[in-house]
Scaffold this motif. Structure first.
Motif, PDB file in Angstrom:
ATOM      1  N   VAL A  11      -1.214  61.985  15.413  1.00  0.00           N
ATOM      2  CA  VAL A  11      -1.776  61.049  14.436  1.00  0.00           C
ATOM      3  C   VAL A  11      -3.150  60.555  14.889  1.00  0.00           C
ATOM      4  O   VAL A  11      -4.087  60.452  14.087  1.00  0.00           O
ATOM      5  CB  VAL A  11      -0.815  59.866  14.215  1.00  0.00           C
ATOM      6  CG1 VAL A  11      -1.481  58.766  13.400  1.00  0.00           C
ATOM      7  CG2 VAL A  11       0.451  60.336  13.506  1.00  0.00           C
ATOM      8  N   TYR A  14      -5.618  63.421  14.415  1.00  0.00           N
ATOM      9  CA  TYR A  14      -5.903  63.664  13.008  1.00  0.00           C
ATOM     10  C   TYR A  14      -6.681  62.509  12.380  1.00  0.00           C
ATOM     11  O   TYR A  14      -7.460  62.708  11.446  1.00  0.00           O
ATOM     12  CB  TYR A  14      -4.612  63.930  12.235  1.00  0.00           C
ATOM     13  CG  TYR A  14      -4.093  65.340  12.401  1.00  0.00           C
ATOM     14  CD1 TYR A  14      -4.945  66.365  12.766  1.00  0.00           C
ATOM     15  CD2 TYR A  14      -2.756  65.644  12.188  1.00  0.00           C
ATOM     16  CE1 TYR A  14      -4.487  67.662  12.935  1.00  0.00           C
ATOM     17  CE2 TYR A  14      -2.279  66.941  12.347  1.00  0.00           C
ATOM     18  CZ  TYR A  14      -3.154  67.941  12.724  1.00  0.00           C
ATOM     19  OH  TYR A  14      -2.693  69.225  12.878  1.00  0.00           O
ATOM     20  N   GLY A  15      -6.454  61.284  12.878  1.00  0.00           N
ATOM     21  CA  GLY A  15      -7.276  60.176  12.432  1.00  0.00           C
ATOM     22  C   GLY A  15      -8.736  60.412  12.796  1.00  0.00           C
ATOM     23  O   GLY A  15      -9.646  60.187  11.988  1.00  0.00           O
ATOM     24  N   SER A  94      -7.002  58.666   2.171  1.00  0.00           N
ATOM     25  CA  SER A  94      -5.911  58.026   2.913  1.00  0.00           C
ATOM     26  C   SER A  94      -4.715  57.749   2.013  1.00  0.00           C
ATOM     27  O   SER A  94      -3.568  57.946   2.412  1.00  0.00           O
ATOM     28  CB  SER A  94      -6.404  56.714   3.537  1.00  0.00           C
ATOM     29  OG  SER A  94      -7.433  56.951   4.456  1.00  0.00           O
ATOM     30  N   LEU A 252      -1.356  57.418   9.843  1.00  0.00           N
ATOM     31  CA  LEU A 252      -2.784  57.717   9.794  1.00  0.00           C
ATOM     32  C   LEU A 252      -3.634  56.551   9.289  1.00  0.00           C
ATOM     33  O   LEU A 252      -4.673  56.242   9.879  1.00  0.00           O
ATOM     34  CB  LEU A 252      -3.030  58.963   8.925  1.00  0.00           C
ATOM     35  CG  LEU A 252      -2.984  60.312   9.650  1.00  0.00           C
ATOM     36  CD1 LEU A 252      -3.057  61.453   8.653  1.00  0.00           C
ATOM     37  CD2 LEU A 252      -4.107  60.419  10.659  1.00  0.00           C
ATOM     38  N   PRO A 253      -3.237  55.886   8.190  1.00  0.00           N
ATOM     39  CA  PRO A 253      -4.048  54.735   7.759  1.00  0.00           C
ATOM     40  C   PRO A 253      -4.101  53.626   8.818  1.00  0.00           C
ATOM     41  O   PRO A 253      -5.115  52.934   8.943  1.00  0.00           O
ATOM     42  CB  PRO A 253      -3.323  54.254   6.492  1.00  0.00           C
ATOM     43  CG  PRO A 253      -2.574  55.443   6.007  1.00  0.00           C
ATOM     44  CD  PRO A 253      -2.158  56.173   7.234  1.00  0.00           C
ATOM     45  N   VAL A 255      -3.996  54.067  12.118  1.00  0.00           N
ATOM     46  CA  VAL A 255      -4.930  54.520  13.145  1.00  0.00           C
ATOM     47  C   VAL A 255      -6.370  54.372  12.652  1.00  0.00           C
ATOM     48  O   VAL A 255      -7.259  53.926  13.405  1.00  0.00           O
ATOM     49  CB  VAL A 255      -4.640  55.990  13.519  1.00  0.00           C
ATOM     50  CG1 VAL A 255      -5.717  56.534  14.450  1.00  0.00           C
ATOM     51  CG2 VAL A 255      -3.276  56.103  14.187  1.00  0.00           C
ATOM     52  N   THR A 256      -6.597  54.740  11.396  1.00  0.00           N
ATOM     53  CA  THR A 256      -7.937  54.626  10.834  1.00  0.00           C
ATOM     54  C   THR A 256      -8.397  53.169  10.821  1.00  0.00           C
ATOM     55  O   THR A 256      -9.550  52.860  11.167  1.00  0.00           O
ATOM     56  CB  THR A 256      -7.963  55.184   9.403  1.00  0.00           C
ATOM     57  OG1 THR A 256      -7.497  56.534   9.422  1.00  0.00           O
ATOM     58  CG2 THR A 256      -9.364  55.151   8.829  1.00  0.00           C
TER      59      THR A 256
END
Length: 298
Positions: A11, A14-15, A94, A252-253, A255-256
């Motif tokens: 994750v 990929y972020g 996202s 993912l969101p 981490v972003t």
């Protein structure tokens, strides 16, 4: 905990893939996708060649699932992401990426007959709701006002690609050597994408890529999302199944958001923190239902 640690790293990588892809979006999408694979192939060749050569009969015997994994997970998944970022916002991407685990779980249940408990269903719903809350800053009712466009339609292709890739990995990846298989898939992807990048350069011209930021960006894309993350994800899917592993993509969101806070100085709202906690709770419920059930019964 080993496969879960791998998925957390996936994750994170990929972020970084999304952030780096957005930073490079002044370049055309096939150029980004192709050059990252060139770098990945260079790094993979010395470590994966021997195992790929030994497994040559296996590759020829099971060439159909190998090609499916290559096309969906290596050649076009990230290509769709980079193409979508040319037309739409990172927020829209996202939001749409949170649909990947949902589609993977549904396909796993329908095709692979993976059992889903009620607790897992609730966990999936919570993680999806939390991910949407993060990217929408708590304003879930404004989802229709994001200004959907052609980039969002392109992103649907990425969603389908990764869901199909996860299912095939679960079924056949144990028959292939990990490093050798990623090397072969990367090499095949270079062949598959070559006509596309040729047309792109003929139409738009060869872009100027030789500056430090572009080089560092491509090095990151080629080593971490294209090589290490793929190896970690394949290992985790083998151990956990496609449904459980894919739910981690809902992180993912989170981490972003964290990366934007620490490196870009962006503010984080209470609603986004609440959404992040819902995502984490949903992932825990989905990936460890037996442990939770045992604790409840005790």
């Amino acid at each position: 905990m080993y496969p879960y640690i791998l998925l957390i790293l996936v994750v994170i990588f990929y972020g970084g893939n999304i952030l780096t892809g957005k930073a490079l979006n002044d370049l055309p999408p096939f150029t980004i996708a192709y050059l990252r694979l060139v770098i990945a192939f260079i790094f993979l060749l010395p470590v994966g060649y021997k195992s790929a050569r030994k497994a040559k009969p296996v590759f020829f015997k099971y060439y159909k699932p190998l090609l499916v994994m290559t096309v969906t997970g290596v050649a076009f998944f990230n290509t769709f992401i980079y193409a979508s970022l040319q037309f739409t916002t990172a927020t829209n991407v996202s939001v749409l990426e949170t649909l990947i685990p949902v589609l993977t779980v549904v396909l796993s249940w329908a095709i692979l007959k993976e059992h889903l408990s009620a607790l897992q269903v609730v966990g999936i719903a919570l993680s999806l709701l939390g991910a949407l809350g993060v990217v929408m800053n708590g304003n879930l009712f404004n989802l229709a006002d994001l200004g959907w466009n052609i980039g969002d339609g392109i992103m649907v292709g990425a969603i389908i690609c990764w869901a199909v890739y996860s299912l095939v990995v679960k079924q056949v990846m144990s028959m292939f050597p990990p490093l050798g298989t990623i090397l072969v898939m990367t090499g095949l992807s270079l062949v598959i994408l070559f006509p596309f990048i040729t047309v792109e350069w003929l139409v738009y011209g060869i872009p100027s890529i030789w500056n430090l930021s572009n080089i560092l960006g491509f090095l990151y894309l080629g080593i971490f999302p294209s090589f290490i993350a793929l190896l970690f994800y394949n290992t985790a899917v083998e151990r956990l199944g496609a449904s459980k592993a894919s739910v981690f993509l809902n992180l993912l969101p989170v981490v972003t958001m964290t990366g934007a806070y620490f490196w870009l100085g962006e503010k984080v709202s209470v609603a986004q923190v609440t959404g992040a906690l819902l995502v984490i709770l949903g992932v825990v419920m989905t990936t460890q239902p037996k442990v939770l059930k045992r604790k409840i019964s005790e």
